[in-house]
Design an enzyme around this catalytic site. Structure first.
Site, PDB file in Angstrom:
ATOM      1  N   GLU A  81       0.903  -1.136   0.081  1.00 55.39           N
ATOM      2  CA  GLU A  81      -0.155   0.071   0.014  1.00 55.39           C
ATOM      3  C   GLU A  81       0.988   1.420   0.112  1.00 55.39           C
ATOM      4  OE1 GLU A  81      -2.979   0.224  -0.875  1.00 55.39           O
ATOM      5  OE2 GLU A  81      -3.543  -1.778  -0.431  1.00 55.39           O
ATOM      6  N   TYR A 104      -6.532   6.192   4.205  1.00 53.51           N
ATOM      7  CA  TYR A 104      -6.679   4.993   3.003  1.00 53.51           C
ATOM      8  C   TYR A 104      -6.046   3.880   3.218  1.00 53.51           C
ATOM      9  CZ  TYR A 104      -5.421   2.538  -1.100  1.00 53.51           C
ATOM     10  OH  TYR A 104      -5.325   1.664  -2.116  1.00 53.51           O
ATOM     11  N   ASP A 163      -9.868   5.742  -2.424  1.00 50.46           N
ATOM     12  CA  ASP A 163      -8.780   6.168  -3.292  1.00 50.46           C
ATOM     13  C   ASP A 163      -9.372   6.846  -4.655  1.00 50.46           C
ATOM     14  OD1 ASP A 163      -9.434   4.125  -4.622  1.00 50.46           O
ATOM     15  OD2 ASP A 163      -7.375   3.307  -5.085  1.00 50.46           O
TER      16      ASP A 163
END
Length: 344
Positions: free
Chosen positions: A33, A116, A134
């Site tokens: 991520e 996020y 996102d």
């Protein structure tokens, strides 16, 4: 639940085979991520595989030297991500005995982990029912429901998160989050999506109203700043050169570069010739100066355009703390400098 069922059907048929989808290990999901912030999947995947190979556990990453981390990161850009990644690995390894927090609120406290990323780790590793929002999710939801909220304003995140949470099956949040992001990445793309083959082409409000190309609404970005970098690529009688570490805060912090003259506008040979001797070489005489690129290389960062010129400077004698060609390649550089070194 028609939206969810159609989305699931699409996802199971179309999803990409990505390495971080085969694990619930929070370390690997966190790594992926952080890497995929500001980075396309195709570009990020080889970096992810290199990192997992070099640092199989959070302890391996924590114990690594920062320069080794930056070197492996070289070319991914936004280097503060790599520095935060390293610091967070040390914190998790040393303060949390190598165990990542197991919920969204505690994950948010980690350095470099925003809403996020925390939502992604919480849902993918721990199946916590938190929506990820996102750019892909903003786009899919704004088009499907015809929402013209400006996604650049702070309140938009709350609005879209609430909507995603409503749509999400609470027993399987991970699958929903993966699916909606993948749908935005592959089907509901930013420019010219192929709506004729879309599973939602009879229910998408933006398509009915011919507004697909107008959504999501996003106000203009900040003004771009232009900077002019003149790099002095020095070479002595042993073919050794000089590099320096960028220690000031700002772009490329802790990466290496050649000696730099930053100017307010593009400068020519005469300017470099007039400034180079007294400013940089007290103990060596400059023998020759050569312009390596007639036109500046324009290196675009999010809010800055760097206009870069490299100047080859030959000096007599030997330079103090000179670096040879083989050693030079072991240092972490911004990719634009690394590419120059590789080609010269």
């Amino acid at each position: 639940m028609d939206f969810y069922n159609s989305l699931m059907q699409w996802y199971l048929q179309n999803k990409r085979d990505l390495p971080w989808r085969k694990t619930v290990d929070p370390y690997k999901i966190w790594l992926s991520e952080i890497m995929l912030q500001q980075t396309r999947v195709a570009q990020g995947t080889p970096y992810f595989l290199s990192f997992v190979s070099a640092f199989p556990t959070v302890f391996d990453l924590a114990n690594a030297d920062e320069e080794q981390v930056l070197k492996l990161w070289q070319g991914l850009g936004y280097y503060s991500r790599a520095r935060n990644l390293h610091k967070t690995a040390q914190y998790v390894a040393n303060e949390l005995s190598g165990k990542f927090p197991n919920n969204y609120n505690d994950l948010l406290k980690l350095k470099g982990v925003g809403e996020y990323t925390a939502a992604a780790i919480a849902s993918f590793s721990y199946n916590e029912a938190v929506p990820v929002v996102d750019g892909n999710v903003f786009r899919v939801l704004s088009r499907y429901f015809n929402i013209d909220t400006d996604i650049a304003v702070a309140s938009a995140k709350k609005e879209f998160s609430a909507l995603a949470f409503e749509l999400m099956p609470k027993e399987n949040p991970a699958l929903f989050n993966q699916a909606i992001m993948e749908f935005g990445a592959l089907q509901c793309v930013p420019k010219s999506p192929n709506c004729s083959v879309c599973i939602f082409n009879t229910s998408c409000a933006a398509l009915q109203k011919k507004k697909v190309d107008q959504l999501p609404v996003k106000s203009k970005k900040l003004k771009v700043r232009n900077r002019f970098f003149n790099y002095l690529v020095v070479s002595d009688e042993n073919e050794n050169t000089i590099i320096q570490k960028r220690t000031a805060k700002g772009i490329w912090h802790n990466l290496y570069e050649f000696p730099l003259i930053e100017t307010d506008a593009p400068e020519d040979f005469d300017f470099i010739a007039a400034n180079v001797q007294e400013e940089f070489f007290e103990n060596n005489t400059v023998i020759s100066i050569e312009d390596c690129n007639d036109k500046s290389i324009i290196h675009k960062l999010s809010h800055q355009h760097l206009h870069i010129k490299f100047w080859k400077i030959k000096v007599d004698g030997t330079i103090e703390n000179g670096v040879d060609a083989a050693t030079l390649k072991t240092f972490p550089f911004p990719i634009v400098i690394f590419n120059f070194i590789e080609m010269n």
